[in-house]
Design an enzyme around this catalytic site. Structure first.
Site, PDB file in Angstrom:
ATOM      1  N   GLY A 120      -4.927  72.280  76.888  1.00 46.06           N
ATOM      2  CA  GLY A 120      -4.114  71.608  76.140  1.00 46.06           C
ATOM      3  C   GLY A 120      -4.276  69.998  76.560  1.00 46.06           C
ATOM      4  O   GLY A 120      -3.063  69.318  76.067  1.00 46.06           O
TER       5      GLY A 120
ATOM      6  N   ILE B 252      -2.902  72.823  61.975  1.00 45.48           N
ATOM      7  CA  ILE B 252      -2.306  74.234  61.561  1.00 45.48           C
ATOM      8  C   ILE B 252      -0.957  74.440  62.271  1.00 45.48           C
ATOM      9  O   ILE B 252      -1.086  74.549  63.524  1.00 45.48           O
ATOM     10  CB  ILE B 252      -2.989  75.648  62.000  1.00 45.48           C
ATOM     11  CG1 ILE B 252      -4.591  75.257  61.508  1.00 45.48           C
ATOM     12  CG2 ILE B 252      -2.698  76.756  61.332  1.00 45.48           C
ATOM     13  CD1 ILE B 252      -4.966  75.238  60.281  1.00 45.48           C
TER      14      ILE B 252
ATOM     15  N   GLU C 113     -11.568  82.412  70.892  1.00 40.73           N
ATOM     16  CA  GLU C 113     -10.101  82.259  70.714  1.00 40.73           C
ATOM     17  C   GLU C 113     -10.168  81.749  69.188  1.00 40.73           C
ATOM     18  O   GLU C 113     -11.081  80.838  68.558  1.00 40.73           O
ATOM     19  CB  GLU C 113      -9.826  80.800  71.382  1.00 40.73           C
ATOM     20  CG  GLU C 113      -9.199  81.315  72.823  1.00 40.73           C
ATOM     21  CD  GLU C 113      -8.739  80.033  73.598  1.00 40.73           C
ATOM     22  OE1 GLU C 113      -8.584  80.015  74.657  1.00 40.73           O
ATOM     23  OE2 GLU C 113      -8.495  79.073  73.025  1.00 40.73           O
TER      24      GLU C 113
ATOM     25  N   ARG D 283     -15.350  82.901  80.721  1.00 40.62           N
ATOM     26  CA  ARG D 283     -15.112  83.387  81.985  1.00 40.62           C
ATOM     27  C   ARG D 283     -14.212  84.458  81.715  1.00 40.62           C
ATOM     28  O   ARG D 283     -13.913  84.732  80.594  1.00 40.62           O
ATOM     29  CB  ARG D 283     -14.127  82.334  82.610  1.00 40.62           C
ATOM     30  CG  ARG D 283     -12.973  81.779  81.719  1.00 40.62           C
ATOM     31  CD  ARG D 283     -12.078  81.177  82.616  1.00 40.62           C
ATOM     32  NE  ARG D 283     -10.720  80.955  81.904  1.00 40.62           N
ATOM     33  CZ  ARG D 283     -10.530  80.231  80.782  1.00 40.62           C
ATOM     34  NH1 ARG D 283     -11.378  79.574  80.572  1.00 40.62           N
ATOM     35  NH2 ARG D 283      -9.236  80.445  80.117  1.00 40.62           N
TER      36      ARG D 283
HETATM   37  C1  MV4 Z   1      -4.851  73.504  67.212  1.00 43.16           C
HETATM   38  C2  MV4 Z   1      -3.496  73.610  66.878  1.00 43.16           C
HETATM   39  C3  MV4 Z   1      -3.279  73.587  65.570  1.00 43.16           C
HETATM   40  N1  MV4 Z   1      -4.156  73.067  64.676  1.00 43.16           N
HETATM   41  N2  MV4 Z   1      -5.446  73.145  66.202  1.00 43.16           N
HETATM   42  C4  MV4 Z   1      -3.597  73.812  71.577  1.00 43.16           C
HETATM   43  C5  MV4 Z   1      -4.816  74.014  72.739  1.00 43.16           C
HETATM   44  C6  MV4 Z   1      -6.084  73.764  72.420  1.00 43.16           C
HETATM   45  N3  MV4 Z   1      -6.660  74.999  72.882  1.00 43.16           N
HETATM   46  C7  MV4 Z   1      -6.126  73.758  70.978  1.00 43.16           C
HETATM   47  N4  MV4 Z   1      -4.762  73.672  70.717  1.00 43.16           N
HETATM   48  C8  MV4 Z   1      -4.071  73.837  69.420  1.00 43.16           C
HETATM   49  N5  MV4 Z   1      -5.216  73.470  68.500  1.00 43.16           N
HETATM   50  C9  MV4 Z   1      -5.363  72.817  64.962  1.00 43.16           C
HETATM   51  N6  MV4 Z   1      -6.456  72.573  64.288  1.00 43.16           N
HETATM   52  C10 MV4 Z   1      -2.495  74.229  67.719  1.00 43.16           C
HETATM   53  C11 MV4 Z   1      -3.005  74.128  68.826  1.00 43.16           C
HETATM   54  C12 MV4 Z   1      -1.666  74.709  69.967  1.00 43.16           C
HETATM   55  C13 MV4 Z   1      -1.879  75.659  70.411  1.00 43.16           C
HETATM   56  C14 MV4 Z   1      -2.782  76.755  70.223  1.00 43.16           C
HETATM   57  C15 MV4 Z   1      -2.829  77.918  71.031  1.00 43.16           C
HETATM   58  C16 MV4 Z   1      -1.738  78.264  71.866  1.00 43.16           C
HETATM   59  C17 MV4 Z   1      -0.701  77.478  72.021  1.00 43.16           C
HETATM   60  C18 MV4 Z   1      -0.812  76.277  71.420  1.00 43.16           C
HETATM   61  C19 MV4 Z   1       0.442  75.345  71.442  1.00 43.16           C
HETATM   62  C20 MV4 Z   1       0.474  74.096  70.824  1.00 43.16           C
HETATM   63  C21 MV4 Z   1      -0.637  73.759  70.233  1.00 43.16           C
END
Ligand code: MV4
Length: 473
Positions: A165, A203, A275, A292
């Site tokens: 994050g 998204i 993921e 991992r």
């Molecule tokens: C995103 C998203 C929405 N749209 N990408 C958060 C950490 C990183 N692994 C990617 N993340 C996100 N990417 C797009 N194009 C929303 C998140 C996100 C999120 C993703 C999974 C679990 C919790 C989250 C909390 C906030 C934002």
């Protein structure tokens, strides 16, 4: 098979790996910092060696860990999660030292660590990704604004080397883009020493669904169904569920096929996770691959019956994977909650210190993976997770009821824990019905907050008042 494995980690995952070693009749070597010398891993391992006086440097010292493995006669290193587990240089050094790395190859770790390279590779292999750009290095702000406009707001900026994050920024309209872009680049440079930033369509309110992969060294690759990790707070997962209560059989089958194709596209071996983001219309997109074992692997073990750590070790030793995709059947639901030594009432600040009473939940369909015990002093230097509570039920609703029972049975005294907060989640109607996405905690935080702060000093004050009243002082 190996006769001795060194565990380059601490806490509950070190304990979990020792148990897998014991199951396989393999000797285990624990390494520990001075602060961790009273830890359960040190007591349970076949042998334990201090790796550093200070809390962190030892667990991050690749050369010293390899030296320790050589010294103890260990043939393989299990990195657990965090620390050096996704460090491609460490994996390479381990292999070059003639030891076995219990994980995917150094090359695969490096490739998946670069989020943009991972995206590009997936795109080339027909894996669905979120619409987006390549790293924006030479583009003018004018061009970047055109890209965003074409994609449509909101957009999200991501550091190529990001993770956990960090280095991400949501941009809701053009007026936020320039400052947001510059800030994201600065943050990326500061945290990851690499200021590559790319842009994706944002998204809104997605679900975080991840598929567990197992692959051997000979190209046999399967998935072990999915986990729903949507319930997070500031990118820290709080609750993980297998399978997801909100995806149907058909979507599960489709995503599983894509997850295996993604793992095969990178030449993956050992345990890993694909993921996905799932949007409000059930479209799914590859987000990243974790190279991992993950904290939440236990829920997958509970529904499939396969020992993931044991499988990691067996695969690394050169065994052929003897599980076919058609063998993988999920039975019921498993839910994990992370019990952290934190004060939910005080913005979840860590609450290290001495555990004065410890009564883990027990009974049918309850598993506790932990590294603490009564009188253990939680050091302040590490992650605040003290236990993972995992329950099973034949349906999602029954699993929630088991969770509720177990959370009320669980008692930890002396430090603040997230137990009261987790109990409140269990009582929430939306959670009980499986209605949640990644915005759940943020939206519900006020109602999930425990009523009273069980601050130890408040308690002392209350006792003093009560005694004063009794004695008439
Ligand atoms: C995103 C998203 C929405 N749209 N990408 C958060 C950490 C990183 N692994 C990617 N993340 C996100 N990417 C797009 N194009 C929303 C998140 C996100 C999120 C993703 C999974 C679990 C919790 C989250 C909390 C906030 C934002």
């Amino acid at each position: 098979m190996f006769s001795k494995i060194l565990i380059a980690n601490r806490g509950e995952i070190a304990v979990r790996i020792i148990r897998a070693c014991n199951d396989l009749n393999i000797q285990s070597v624990a390494i520990y910092s001075r602060a961790d010398r009273e830890g359960l891993a040190v007591k349970m391992a076949s042998e334990a060696h201090e790796i550093s006086e200070d809390p962190l440097s030892g667990y991050l010292d690749a050369d010293k860990i390899i030296e320790m493995a050589k010294f103890t006669g260990a043939e393989a290193i299990h990195p657990g999660y965090g620390f050096l587990s996704e460090n491609a240089d460490f994996a390479r050094k381990v292999t070059e030292a003639g030891l076995v790395w219990i994980g995917p190859s150094s090359e695969v770790i490096a490739k998946m660590g670069d989020k943009n390279a991972a995206r590009e590779l997936m795109r080339k292999n027909g894996i669905p990704i979120v619409p987006g750009t390549e790293p924006l290095n030479k583009e003018s702000m004018h061009t970047i604004k055109l890209y965003a406009q074409k994609m449509g707001y909101p957009v999200i900026l991501k550091a190529s080397s990001g993770g956990g994050g960090r280095g991400i920024r949501v941009i809701w309209n053009e007026s936020e883009l320039e400052d947001g872009f510059n800030a994201c680049k600065r943050e990326a440079k500061a945290f990851f020493k690499n200021d590559d930033v790319f842009m994706e369509k944002y998204i809104e309110n997605p679900k975080h669904i991840e598929f567990q992969i197992l692959a051997d060294n000979y190209g046999n690759t399967i998935h072990l169904l999915e986990r729903d990790c949507s319930i997070q707070r500031r990118h820290q997962k709080l609750v993980e569920i297998a399978p997801s209560p909100s995806i149907n059989k058909d979507l599960r089958r489709q995503m599983g096929v894509v997850a295996v194709a993604a793992a095969k596209a990178v030449g993956y071996s050992n345990a890993g996770t694909i993921e996905f983001l799932v949007d409000e219309d059930n479209r799914f997109y590859f987000m990243e691959m974790n190279t991992r074992i993950q904290v939440e692997h236990g829920v997958t073990e509970e529904i499939t019956g396969y020992d993931l750590i044991g499988r990691q070790i067996r695969i690394a030793s050169g065994e052929i994977l003897d599980i076919a995709q058609s063998d993988v059947v999920g039975v019921g639901y498993a839910i994990e909650v992370r019990i952290n030594a934190e004060d939910a009432c005080n913005d979840f600040v860590p609450s290290p210190g001495k555990i004065t009473a410890y009564y883990p939940a027990l009974g049918p369909f309850v598993r506790v993976d932990s590294c603490v015990y009564k009188d253990f002093v939680i050091p302040p230097y590490y992650d605040s997770m003290v236990a993972k509570l995992i329950v099973r039920g034949s349906s999602y609703a029954l699993a929630v009821r088991k969770l509720r029972r177990a959370l009320h049975e669980f008692d930890i005294r002396g430090v603040h824990t997230t137990l009261p907060f987790l109990r409140n989640i269990c009582d929430d109607r939306a959670f009980r019905r499986g209605y949640f996405d990644t915005s759940y905690i943020e939206k519900k935080l006020p109602e999930l907050m425990p009523e009273i702060s069980h601050d130890p000093s408040d308690l002392v004050a209350a006792i003093v008042v009560a005694l004063a009243a009794r004695t008439g002082m």
